[in-house]
Design an enzyme around this catalytic site. Structure first.
Site, PDB file in Angstrom:
ATOM      1  N   ARG A 111       0.772  -1.237   0.055  1.00  0.00           N
ATOM      2  CA  ARG A 111       0.062  -0.208   0.158  1.00  0.00           C
ATOM      3  C   ARG A 111       1.152   1.270   0.142  1.00  0.00           C
ATOM      4  NH1 ARG A 111      -5.521   1.037   3.479  1.00  0.00           N
ATOM      5  NH2 ARG A 111      -6.026  -0.267   1.806  1.00  0.00           N
ATOM      6  N   HIS A 138      -7.317   0.865  -6.600  1.00  0.00           N
ATOM      7  CA  HIS A 138      -7.488  -0.011  -5.418  1.00  0.00           C
ATOM      8  C   HIS A 138      -8.282  -1.232  -5.903  1.00  0.00           C
ATOM      9  CE1 HIS A 138      -7.852  -1.382  -1.331  1.00  0.00           C
ATOM     10  NE2 HIS A 138      -8.544  -0.733  -0.795  1.00  0.00           N
ATOM     11  N   GLN A 141      -9.944  -4.062  -3.610  1.00  0.00           N
ATOM     12  CA  GLN A 141     -11.282  -3.503  -3.239  1.00  0.00           C
ATOM     13  C   GLN A 141     -12.201  -3.764  -4.207  1.00  0.00           C
ATOM     14  OE1 GLN A 141     -12.163  -1.709  -0.150  1.00  0.00           O
ATOM     15  NE2 GLN A 141     -13.925  -2.709  -1.086  1.00  0.00           N
ATOM     16  N   ASP A 233     -17.255   6.698  -1.099  1.00  0.00           N
ATOM     17  CA  ASP A 233     -16.406   6.572  -0.468  1.00  0.00           C
ATOM     18  C   ASP A 233     -15.805   7.901   0.276  1.00  0.00           C
ATOM     19  OD1 ASP A 233     -14.004   5.738   0.660  1.00  0.00           O
ATOM     20  OD2 ASP A 233     -12.675   5.854  -1.356  1.00  0.00           O
ATOM     21  N   CYS A 273     -16.535   1.305   0.645  1.00  0.00           N
ATOM     22  CA  CYS A 273     -15.374   0.336   1.059  1.00  0.00           C
ATOM     23  C   CYS A 273     -14.868   0.477   2.282  1.00  0.00           C
ATOM     24  CB  CYS A 273     -14.031   0.917   0.015  1.00  0.00           C
ATOM     25  SG  CYS A 273     -13.711   2.565   0.295  1.00  0.00           S
ATOM     26  N   ARG A 301     -13.233  -9.238   1.284  1.00  0.00           N
ATOM     27  CA  ARG A 301     -11.715  -8.445   0.994  1.00  0.00           C
ATOM     28  C   ARG A 301     -10.999  -9.951   1.364  1.00  0.00           C
ATOM     29  NH1 ARG A 301     -10.046  -3.354   1.556  1.00  0.00           N
ATOM     30  NH2 ARG A 301      -8.378  -4.583   0.285  1.00  0.00           N
TER      31      ARG A 301
HETATM   32  N1   CP Z   1     -11.348  -0.661   2.155  1.00  0.00           N
HETATM   33  C1   CP Z   1     -10.046  -0.856   2.833  1.00  0.00           C
HETATM   34  O1   CP Z   1      -8.982  -0.728   1.882  1.00  0.00           O
HETATM   35  O2   CP Z   1      -9.817  -0.505   4.113  1.00  0.00           O
HETATM   36  P1   CP Z   1      -8.576  -0.376   4.939  1.00  0.00           P
HETATM   37  O3   CP Z   1      -7.990   0.961   4.458  1.00  0.00           O
HETATM   38  O4   CP Z   1      -8.896  -0.468   6.448  1.00  0.00           O
HETATM   39  O5   CP Z   1      -7.718  -1.515   4.624  1.00  0.00           O
HETATM   40  N1  NVA Z   2     -10.276   6.476  -0.970  1.00  0.00           N
HETATM   41  C1  NVA Z   2      -9.683   6.154   0.526  1.00  0.00           C
HETATM   42  C2  NVA Z   2      -9.912   4.572   0.398  1.00  0.00           C
HETATM   43  C3  NVA Z   2      -9.504   3.921   1.756  1.00  0.00           C
HETATM   44  C4  NVA Z   2      -9.816   2.434   1.749  1.00  0.00           C
HETATM   45  C5  NVA Z   2      -8.359   6.488   0.502  1.00  0.00           C
HETATM   46  O1  NVA Z   2      -7.317   6.313  -0.426  1.00  0.00           O
HETATM   47  O2  NVA Z   2      -8.033   6.808   1.531  1.00  0.00           O
END
Ligand code: CP
Ligand code: NVA
Length: 314
Positions: A111, A138, A141, A233, A273, A301
């Site tokens: 990430r 993502h 997701q 989101d 999400c 997930r």
């Molecule tokens: N939806 C998602 O990616 O959650 P986290 O940021 O908690 O991993």
């Molecule tokens: N769009 C959000 C998603 C988190 C799972 C972010 O990037 O923070």
């Protein structure tokens, strides 16, 4: 059927790839407990999990999935390996980190802030690399989102998915998966927060092959009209915190609430999400309603993480 070595974006995957990922994910969902012996494809293997940003679902899903398939997850906080504390100076280059991990582990899931970090890692790594979220995409997701839609709607075609809000990483990967699978996708975002043009164009060319209709509008009600799925989101993604105040104003008319849900079909489901902010992008009356499937989505997930790892290492 072979998956690409790296899973960095949805458009890298074919419809057959995605159907296979979903079918194995539903198989893992049925097990409820530990997968069978033949699924222990990570026995004796360790996977490095690099997190430059926070996570609940993704970290737990991938650590659990790696263990369930017989492997060993190694959590690496990004600032422990990439940066010296309180300084922008790189501790070690991405090339060196990756070449070390290639000798010490059997794959990398990361990430990161910038998508380029992932393409750099993938370029150096002989082992599989999985995108666990970056500023632009993502993909794991979106795969879980598709699984949730199949779970609740019994199909992944002939449906309209509406995303209300920021044209961010989650929206882009959702658009991509709709385009690959032949689902209609409509997004209602404020001016200035649309999905970047370069990603719209990629999705448009995929949609032309799959007969999926894509719509980009600044009108949230138009986007939601007749939808089978309403998705939102956060208005302030990780990394956008400095714009919090401005975004709160710019997104005022984009909250998903009972009014928005009225524009959709009566049997529409609500998806997010997570993490969610009740009273901002979604009203409690929606996310806590019977139409909401957000925790099924979170469960998916895990099934998708198992399925992806199984197919990459089997
Ligand atoms: N939806 C998602 O990616 O959650 P986290 O940021 O908690 O991993
Ligand atoms: N769009 C959000 C998603 C988190 C799972 C972010 O990037 O923070």
């Amino acid at each position: 059927m072979k998956l690409p070595k790296d899973i960095l974006t949805i458009p890298q995957l074919s419809r057959q790839n995605i159907e296979r990922i979903l079918s194995d994910a539903f198989r893992f969902k049925e097990y409820k407990g530990a997968p069978k012996a033949r699924d222990q494809v990570l026995e004796g293997k360790s996977i490095a999990l690099i997190f430059e940003k926070n996570s609940l679902r993704t970290r737990v899903a991938f650590e659990t999935a790696i263990s369930a398939l017989g492997g060993h997850p190694i959590f690496l906080a990004g600032d422990n390996i990439l940066y010296r504390a309180k300084s922008d100076t790189s501790r070690e280059s991405i090339g060196d980190i990756t070449q070390n991990l290639d000798r010490l582990a059997h794959g990398i899931a990361a990430r990161v802030n910038n998508h380029k970090s992932l393409t750099d890692i993938a370029g150096y790594s002989k082992n599989p690399v999985i995108n666990l979220l970056c500023n632009e995409h993502h993909p794991t997701q979106a795969l879980a989102d598709l699984m949730t839609i199949q779970w609740h709607k019994g199909k992944t075609t002939g449906l309209k998915v509406a995303f209300i809000g920021d044209g961010n990483n989650v929206a882009t990967s959702l658009m991509d998966i709709c385009a690959v699978m032949g689902m209609d996708f409509s997004i209602g975002s404020p001016a200035g927060y649309e999905i970047p043009r370069k990603f719209q164009d990629i999705a448009r060319s995929i949609a032309a092959q799959s007969n999926s209709k894509l719509e980009f509008t600044n009108d949230p009600k138009k986007a939601a009209a007749g939808a089978d799925v309403i998705y939102t989101d956060t208005f302030v993604s990780m990394g956008n915190e400095a714009e919090s105040k401005k975004r709160t104003g710019d997104f005022k008319a984009y909250q998903v609430n009972a009014e928005t849900m009225k524009c959709a079909k009566d049997d529409a489901i609500f998806m997010h999400c997570l993490p969610a902010h009740r009273g901002d992008e979604v009203a409690a009356e929606v996310i806590d309603s019977k139409q909401s499937v957000v925790f099924d989505q979170a469960e998916c997930r895990l099934h998708i993480a198992k399925s992806l790892l199984y197919l990459l290492y089997k």
